[in-house]
Design a protein around this motif. Structure first.
Motif, PDB file in Angstrom:
ATOM      1  N   ALA A   1      60.011 -21.575   5.448  1.00 20.10           N
ATOM      2  CA  ALA A   1      60.477 -20.120   5.053  1.00 20.10           C
ATOM      3  C   ALA A   1      61.263 -20.263   3.353  1.00 20.10           C
ATOM      4  O   ALA A   1      62.014 -21.154   2.801  1.00 20.10           O
ATOM      5  N   PRO A   2      60.582 -19.969   2.568  1.00 18.85           N
ATOM      6  CA  PRO A   2      61.216 -19.773   1.063  1.00 18.85           C
ATOM      7  C   PRO A   2      62.335 -18.491   1.280  1.00 18.85           C
ATOM      8  O   PRO A   2      63.638 -18.077   0.326  1.00 18.85           O
ATOM      9  N   ASN A   3      62.177 -17.193   1.766  1.00 21.66           N
ATOM     10  CA  ASN A   3      63.379 -16.482   1.872  1.00 21.66           C
ATOM     11  C   ASN A   3      63.599 -16.208   3.307  1.00 21.66           C
ATOM     12  O   ASN A   3      62.641 -16.463   4.230  1.00 21.66           O
ATOM     13  N   ILE A   4      64.802 -15.447   3.468  1.00 21.17           N
ATOM     14  CA  ILE A   4      64.833 -15.116   5.128  1.00 21.17           C
ATOM     15  C   ILE A   4      63.173 -14.406   5.503  1.00 21.17           C
ATOM     16  O   ILE A   4      63.833 -14.484   7.344  1.00 21.17           O
ATOM     17  N   TRP A   5      63.361 -13.566   4.782  1.00 24.39           N
ATOM     18  CA  TRP A   5      62.554 -12.329   5.505  1.00 24.39           C
ATOM     19  C   TRP A   5      60.658 -13.204   5.623  1.00 24.39           C
ATOM     20  O   TRP A   5      60.224 -12.766   6.876  1.00 24.39           O
ATOM     21  N   PHE A   6      60.823 -14.156   5.561  1.00 25.04           N
ATOM     22  CA  PHE A   6      59.295 -14.804   5.772  1.00 25.04           C
ATOM     23  C   PHE A   6      59.425 -15.687   6.958  1.00 25.04           C
ATOM     24  O   PHE A   6      59.235 -15.385   7.676  1.00 25.04           O
ATOM     25  N   ALA A   7      61.011 -15.879   7.267  1.00 27.39           N
ATOM     26  CA  ALA A   7      61.277 -16.335   8.704  1.00 27.39           C
ATOM     27  C   ALA A   7      61.330 -15.262   9.376  1.00 27.39           C
ATOM     28  O   ALA A   7      60.996 -15.674  10.671  1.00 27.39           O
ATOM     29  N   ILE A   8      62.328 -14.289   9.373  1.00 27.77           N
ATOM     30  CA  ILE A   8      62.184 -13.256  10.738  1.00 27.77           C
ATOM     31  C   ILE A   8      60.740 -13.075  10.754  1.00 27.77           C
ATOM     32  O   ILE A   8      60.579 -12.572  11.936  1.00 27.77           O
ATOM     33  N   ALA A   9      59.976 -12.630   9.309  1.00 30.58           N
ATOM     34  CA  ALA A   9      58.331 -13.230  10.229  1.00 30.58           C
ATOM     35  C   ALA A   9      57.786 -13.713  10.919  1.00 30.58           C
ATOM     36  O   ALA A   9      56.900 -13.198  12.468  1.00 30.58           O
ATOM     37  N   PHE A  10      57.681 -14.565  10.875  1.00 29.37           N
ATOM     38  CA  PHE A  10      57.383 -15.905  11.946  1.00 29.37           C
ATOM     39  C   PHE A  10      58.183 -16.156  12.496  1.00 29.37           C
ATOM     40  O   PHE A  10      57.422 -16.230  13.410  1.00 29.37           O
ATOM     41  N   PHE A  11      59.497 -16.177  12.967  1.00 32.44           N
ATOM     42  CA  PHE A  11      60.287 -15.582  14.361  1.00 32.44           C
ATOM     43  C   PHE A  11      59.615 -15.154  15.230  1.00 32.44           C
ATOM     44  O   PHE A  11      59.605 -15.179  15.977  1.00 32.44           O
ATOM     45  N   ALA A  12      59.226 -14.155  14.676  1.00 29.63           N
ATOM     46  CA  ALA A  12      58.950 -12.067  15.357  1.00 29.63           C
ATOM     47  C   ALA A  12      57.022 -12.901  16.334  1.00 29.63           C
ATOM     48  O   ALA A  12      57.576 -12.582  16.792  1.00 29.63           O
ATOM     49  N   VAL A  13      56.578 -13.302  14.780  1.00 31.49           N
ATOM     50  CA  VAL A  13      55.384 -13.429  15.719  1.00 31.49           C
ATOM     51  C   VAL A  13      55.283 -14.745  17.027  1.00 31.49           C
ATOM     52  O   VAL A  13      54.380 -14.994  18.278  1.00 31.49           O
ATOM     53  N   ALA A  14      56.336 -16.129  16.606  1.00 28.83           N
ATOM     54  CA  ALA A  14      56.583 -16.904  17.588  1.00 28.83           C
ATOM     55  C   ALA A  14      56.830 -15.828  19.039  1.00 28.83           C
ATOM     56  O   ALA A  14      56.569 -16.561  20.084  1.00 28.83           O
ATOM     57  N   GLY A  15      58.038 -15.249  18.251  1.00 25.44           N
ATOM     58  CA  GLY A  15      58.063 -14.257  20.292  1.00 25.44           C
ATOM     59  C   GLY A  15      57.480 -13.645  20.948  1.00 25.44           C
ATOM     60  O   GLY A  15      57.299 -13.598  21.522  1.00 25.44           O
ATOM     61  N   ALA A  16      56.472 -13.408  19.617  1.00 23.08           N
ATOM     62  CA  ALA A  16      55.144 -12.477  19.983  1.00 23.08           C
ATOM     63  C   ALA A  16      54.295 -13.224  21.415  1.00 23.08           C
ATOM     64  O   ALA A  16      53.803 -13.389  22.289  1.00 23.08           O
ATOM     65  N   ALA A  17      54.129 -14.149  20.373  1.00 21.13           N
ATOM     66  CA  ALA A  17      53.222 -15.699  21.006  1.00 21.13           C
ATOM     67  C   ALA A  17      54.204 -16.024  22.818  1.00 21.13           C
ATOM     68  O   ALA A  17      53.208 -16.021  24.160  1.00 21.13           O
ATOM     69  N   ASP A  18      54.902 -16.182  22.922  1.00 24.03           N
ATOM     70  CA  ASP A  18      56.184 -16.827  23.797  1.00 24.03           C
ATOM     71  C   ASP A  18      56.646 -15.764  24.872  1.00 24.03           C
ATOM     72  O   ASP A  18      56.092 -16.198  25.744  1.00 24.03           O
TER      73      ASP A  18
END
Length: 428
Positions: A314-331
């Protein structure tokens, strides 16, 4: 025939059928929600109190060392016990034990000099009580709903747990920061009392006549059964591989502070996965139409790893938050279908023991993953640890699925164990 757009959207809605149709499912859901919410408040208060009393990070981390042995030993024993005794009585009995333990924690905070040793003792005792209780609670779910309603029941249970995961720490943080740990532990105590009273209102669910008394032989029988069934073995291994290789949470403080330069938004990293999981639960109506559940677990776990890896770039924290949310949905999707396979295929006389094994799997995998992430980050960089973990997760899960090909071919409509349980439920 092609489905209409309205029908497609209706399939996304969370399915409330189990809530409407089963009184005991409502009791389990509400009691579990209250119990989990109170427990998460205590989850925040306990390390806070330890740190305030000792000023030592090691003293806080030592609680994990104190609880790991009870988790392993009594998790397996609790599973065997759940297959042999009336599960409602076990839930009430362990609930009463937790009331006493929680009351001791409250009383300790009121002492002029709270006793550190007592905190550790209570932590170990609570781990024992929880390990004895959890398999019974999990094993009851398929008994209180119809066989076809199990996917919806699992999704609803996951949703309430995610609400507790979000609200509990937030409430705990407010309480310890404003009125102190006594109030936080008191909220936990009230939640346990309320949940235990609800457990007492459950119907009677007697054990199967084929049950065995709790013993090393009975525990070994459960482990042997799990290893003989490649589909069950795959549910444990896929999750453990995914969590061990891609669990990033221990790196969040360094990732937010040193890499992304946003220490004030650290809390959002911690909540991102829960938000993603909640979104997946709220749109889980489609899950009952999936029959190749093994494939769903494999693909969802690979998506988890891929999303974690991308978040590490992630280039910034909002990008990271979005993909960690995707990870949580997949989990959440992976967890949903693993639970459906367990609840739709495991015989009732084995369900407690297999729930104990499953509890160990989802506890030990993340613990090992935290250690792996920390070591790799210290040897390389935080980004490298997160990205490499995600990539290795994808490869590891793919390799596990290739090794256990039966899991990829699993079909709930034709699997012999699923068919057997479906027929038994229909006949009963």
């Amino acid at each position: 025939m092609a489905l209409s757009l309205r029908t497609r959207f209706s399939r996304l809605r969370v399915d409330l059928t189990p809530w409407r149709g089963s009184r005991d499912f409502r009791i389990l859901l509400v009691s579990g929600s209250v119990f989990f919410l109170g427990g998460m408040v205590g989850y925040v208060a306990l390390p806070y109190q330890l740190y305030q009393l000792t000023g030592s990070n090691f003293a806080v981390g030592a609680m994990g060392l104190v609880t790991i042995a009870p988790l392993v030993v009594f998790g397996l024993y609790g599973g065997a016990l759940a297959d042999h005794v009336e599960r409602r009585k076990l839930l009430v009995g362990t609930g009463l034990a937790q009331v006493v333990i929680s009351a001791l924690m409250v009383a300790n905070t009121l002492l002029p000099n709270p006793q550190i040793w007592l905190i550790y003792v209570c932590g170990a005792l609570n781990a024992i009580a929880s390990s004895l209780q959890r398999p019974s609670r999990d094993a009851l779910l398929p008994r209180v709903v119809k066989h076809a309603e199990i996917p919806a029941a699992v999704a609803l249970s996951s949703l309430t747990a995610q609400i507790g995961q979000l609200a509990g720490p937030a409430l705990g943080g407010v309480l310890v920061g404003s009125v102190g740990v006594t109030w936080a532990f008191s909220v936990e105590l009230v939640g346990i009392i309320f949940a235990t009273l609800l457990y007492a209102r459950l119907g009677s669910y007697r054990p199967s006549e084929q049950t065995s008394a709790p013993s090393l032989r009975a525990i070994g029988g459960g482990i042997t059964y799990a290893f003989r069934r490649k589909d069950l073995l795959a549910t444990y291994l896929v999750d453990m591989v995914g969590m061990f290789l891609a669990m990033p949470i221990v790196l969040f403080p360094a990732f937010a502070t040193e890499v992304l330069k946003e220490p004030k938004l650290l809390g959002l990293l911690y909540s991102a996965e829960a938000v993603g999981a909640m979104c997946a639960s709220l749109t889980s109506g489609w899950a009952k139409h999936v029959h190749h559940q093994g494939r769903a677990v494999v693909l969802a776990t690979m998506c988890w790893g891929a999303a974690v890896g991308v978040a590490g770039l992630a280039p910034n924290i909002w990008f990271a938050i979005a993909f960690f949310a995707v990870a949580g949905a997949a989990d959440m999707v992976s967890g949903l279908f693993r639970a459906v396979i367990w609840n739709q295929t495991i015989p009732d006389e084995m369900r407690g023991r297999l729930a104990g094994i499953e509890m160990l799997g989802y506890s030990l995998g993340p613990l090992g993953g935290q250690a792996r992430s920390g070591v790799v980050a210290d040897l390389t960089t935080v980004r490298t640890a997160i990205v490499s973990g995600g990539a290795l997760c994808v490869v590891g899960v793919l390799g596990t699925a290739a090794w256990l090909r039966e899991f990829w071919r699993y079909d709930a409509r034709t699997d012999e164990h699923a068919v057997r349980e479906r027929q038994l439920r229909a006949a009963g």
